[in-house]
Design an enzyme around this catalytic site. Structure first.
Site, PDB file in Angstrom:
ATOM      1  CE  LYS A  61      -7.053   7.468   0.030  1.00 53.42           C
ATOM      2  NZ  LYS A  61      -8.198   8.224  -0.498  1.00 53.42           N
ATOM      3  CE1 TYR A 120      -4.420   1.138   0.432  1.00 53.06           C
ATOM      4  CE2 TYR A 120      -3.434   2.686   1.965  1.00 53.06           C
ATOM      5  CZ  TYR A 120      -4.501   2.275   1.194  1.00 53.06           C
ATOM      6  OH  TYR A 120      -5.656   3.017   1.194  1.00 53.06           O
TER       7      TYR A 120
HETATM    8  N1  NAP Z   1     -12.923   0.441   0.475  1.00 53.08           N
HETATM    9  C1  NAP Z   1     -12.127   0.612   1.508  1.00 53.08           C
HETATM   10  O1  NAP Z   1     -11.715  -0.325   2.202  1.00 53.08           O
HETATM   11  C2  NAP Z   1     -11.732   2.008   1.923  1.00 53.08           C
HETATM   12  C3  NAP Z   1     -11.192   2.199   3.199  1.00 53.08           C
HETATM   13  C4  NAP Z   1     -10.821   3.473   3.580  1.00 53.08           C
HETATM   14  C5  NAP Z   1     -10.957   4.521   2.733  1.00 53.08           C
HETATM   15  N2  NAP Z   1     -11.469   4.322   1.493  1.00 53.08           N
HETATM   16  C6  NAP Z   1     -11.559   5.474   0.624  1.00 53.08           C
HETATM   17  O2  NAP Z   1     -12.906   5.722   0.301  1.00 53.08           O
HETATM   18  C7  NAP Z   1     -12.975   6.378  -0.957  1.00 53.08           C
HETATM   19  C8  NAP Z   1     -13.955   5.644  -1.848  1.00 53.08           C
HETATM   20  O3  NAP Z   1     -13.509   4.327  -1.986  1.00 53.08           O
HETATM   21  P1  NAP Z   1     -14.468   3.142  -2.440  1.00 53.08           P
HETATM   22  O4  NAP Z   1     -14.076   1.974  -1.656  1.00 53.08           O
HETATM   23  O5  NAP Z   1     -15.874   3.600  -2.460  1.00 53.08           O
HETATM   24  O6  NAP Z   1     -13.906   2.956  -3.933  1.00 53.08           O
HETATM   25  P2  NAP Z   1     -14.588   2.432  -5.280  1.00 53.08           P
HETATM   26  O7  NAP Z   1     -15.788   1.608  -4.996  1.00 53.08           O
HETATM   27  O8  NAP Z   1     -13.464   1.844  -6.050  1.00 53.08           O
HETATM   28  O9  NAP Z   1     -15.034   3.789  -5.976  1.00 53.08           O
HETATM   29  C9  NAP Z   1     -14.076   4.688  -6.396  1.00 53.08           C
HETATM   30  C10 NAP Z   1     -14.765   5.830  -7.071  1.00 53.08           C
HETATM   31  O10 NAP Z   1     -13.752   6.774  -7.508  1.00 53.08           O
HETATM   32  C11 NAP Z   1     -13.906   7.017  -8.890  1.00 53.08           C
HETATM   33  N3  NAP Z   1     -12.605   7.319  -9.485  1.00 53.08           N
HETATM   34  C12 NAP Z   1     -11.507   6.541  -9.531  1.00 53.08           C
HETATM   35  N4  NAP Z   1     -10.500   7.186 -10.160  1.00 53.08           N
HETATM   36  C13 NAP Z   1     -10.996   8.395 -10.512  1.00 53.08           C
HETATM   37  C14 NAP Z   1     -10.458   9.514 -11.186  1.00 53.08           C
HETATM   38  N5  NAP Z   1      -9.191   9.519 -11.625  1.00 53.08           N
HETATM   39  N6  NAP Z   1     -11.247  10.604 -11.384  1.00 53.08           N
HETATM   40  C15 NAP Z   1     -12.530  10.621 -10.941  1.00 53.08           C
HETATM   41  N7  NAP Z   1     -13.101   9.581 -10.306  1.00 53.08           N
HETATM   42  C16 NAP Z   1     -12.339   8.489 -10.093  1.00 53.08           C
HETATM   43  C17 NAP Z   1     -14.540   5.767  -9.437  1.00 53.08           C
HETATM   44  O11 NAP Z   1     -15.204   6.095 -10.639  1.00 53.08           O
HETATM   45  P3  NAP Z   1     -14.914   5.270 -12.015  1.00 53.08           P
HETATM   46  O12 NAP Z   1     -15.359   3.872 -11.765  1.00 53.08           O
HETATM   47  O13 NAP Z   1     -15.705   5.990 -13.016  1.00 53.08           O
HETATM   48  O14 NAP Z   1     -13.430   5.346 -12.244  1.00 53.08           O
HETATM   49  C18 NAP Z   1     -15.508   5.415  -8.305  1.00 53.08           C
HETATM   50  O15 NAP Z   1     -16.682   6.201  -8.414  1.00 53.08           O
HETATM   51  C19 NAP Z   1     -11.555   6.420  -1.491  1.00 53.08           C
HETATM   52  O16 NAP Z   1     -10.971   7.672  -1.215  1.00 53.08           O
HETATM   53  C20 NAP Z   1     -10.868   5.327  -0.720  1.00 53.08           C
HETATM   54  O17 NAP Z   1      -9.482   5.514  -0.625  1.00 53.08           O
HETATM   55  C21 NAP Z   1     -11.871   3.091   1.064  1.00 53.08           C
END
Ligand code: NAP
Length: 248
Positions: free
Chosen positions: A156, A149
């Site tokens: 982050k 990571y």
């Molecule tokens: N899942 C976890 O375990 C976790 C834990 C802690 C924090 N987070 C944080 O929570 C946030 C959301 O994560 P998630 O788990 O919901 O992720 P996700 O399901 O993969 O969704 C990511 C979103 O970001 C968009 N995206 C990716 N690259 C992009 C870009 N270059 N420009 C604009 N949009 C973009 C994607 O759209 P497209 O599909 O159109 O690319 C999608 O809508 C992130 O900041 C992540 O780091 C996640």
């Protein structure tokens, strides 16, 4: 006139849930995505079904020109912005010895640089109506070691540091800036982790609160940070992990 919120990466996952909650609370929403057009349009339909307006903008937030045109479109359509949720994230998951410059740049551009340049644009719009709120979504890898990571964790960490700097310099525009950091959440993002099962197992077994973090846990904290009650919270990263990071 209704308040307006931009949620980057709101085609799915955490971003989509935040967008829908904001719509429920009366905001018109800018749905941003990079690749998932169908999913973004579905999010927009759900927002419209709640009686709110939805503007769908395809823009890779790692590209400053795309950021600028997205904000121009927001200005033309709504003429205001009250809330900016910096949620979109991407990144290359590899051991340190396999990381290449393009992996680093890709990850930093989308996860860190985007916050700075979106915040500049957001601040220009927010100051027209007397202020607003910015909340970024971070992860535990910013402050502790997670396997493979490095690039994302460092991006982050930069996001959390930038949150502190923004909160000071945007305070004079009456903009409140904070972040929410989550433990592992079972979204599509986790499918890209080579060690997904291990991460979920760990979160299940070792979270003092007794369960893994759900998307709604993140949503509640974001909604608190944009509320009046959080006015004096500035530049903070609130950890939503059920206590997982307190253990080894
Ligand atoms: N899942 C976890 O375990 C976790 C834990 C802690 C924090 N987070 C944080 O929570 C946030 C959301 O994560 P998630 O788990 O919901 O992720 P996700 O399901 O993969 O969704 C990511 C979103 O970001 C968009 N995206 C990716 N690259 C992009 C870009 N270059 N420009 C604009 N949009 C973009 C994607 O759209 P497209 O599909 O159109 O690319 C999608 O809508 C992130 O900041 C992540 O780091 C996640």
């Amino acid at each position: 006139m209704s308040k307006v919120a931009l949620v980057t990466g709101s085609s799915r996952g955490v971003g989509k849930a935040i967008a829908l909650k904001l719509a429920e609370q009366g905001y018109d929403i800018v749905v941003n995505y990079a690749r998932s057009k169908t999913a973004a349009l579905e999010t927009a339909e759900e927002i419209q079904a709640l009686g709110r307006k939805a503007l769908v903008v395809k823009a890779n937030v790692g590209d400053i020109e795309k950021i600028k045109s997205m904000f121009e479109e927001i200005d033309q359509t709504f003429g205001r912005l009250d809330v900016f949720i910096n949620n979109a994230a991407s990144g290359v998951q590899r051991p340190i010895m396999e990381l290449e410059e393009k992996h680093w740049d890709w990850t930093m551009d989308i996860n860190s640089k985007a916050l700075l340049f979106c915040a500049q644009e957001a601040a220009r719009l927010m100051e027209k109506t007397g202020g607003g709120s910015i909340v970024s979504i971070s992860s535990l890898g910013a402050i502790r070691y997670l396997k493979n990571y490095t690039a994302v964790g460092v991006s982050k960490a930069a996001l959390e540091a930038l949150t502190r700097y923004l909160s000071v310099e945007l305070a004079e525009k009456n903009i409140v800036v904070n972040a929410v950091s989550g433990g592992a959440i079972d979204t599509e993002a986790l499918k890209h982790f080579p060690n997904r099962d291990e991460i979920l197992e760990d979160a299940k077994e070792n979270t003092p609160a007794g369960r893994i973090v759900e998307i709604e846990d993140m949503v509640h904290t974001v909604m608190f940070l944009i509320s009046e009650g959080a006015y004096m919270i500035r530049g903070q990263t609130i950890i939503v992990d059920g206590g997982r990071s307190l253990l080894v």
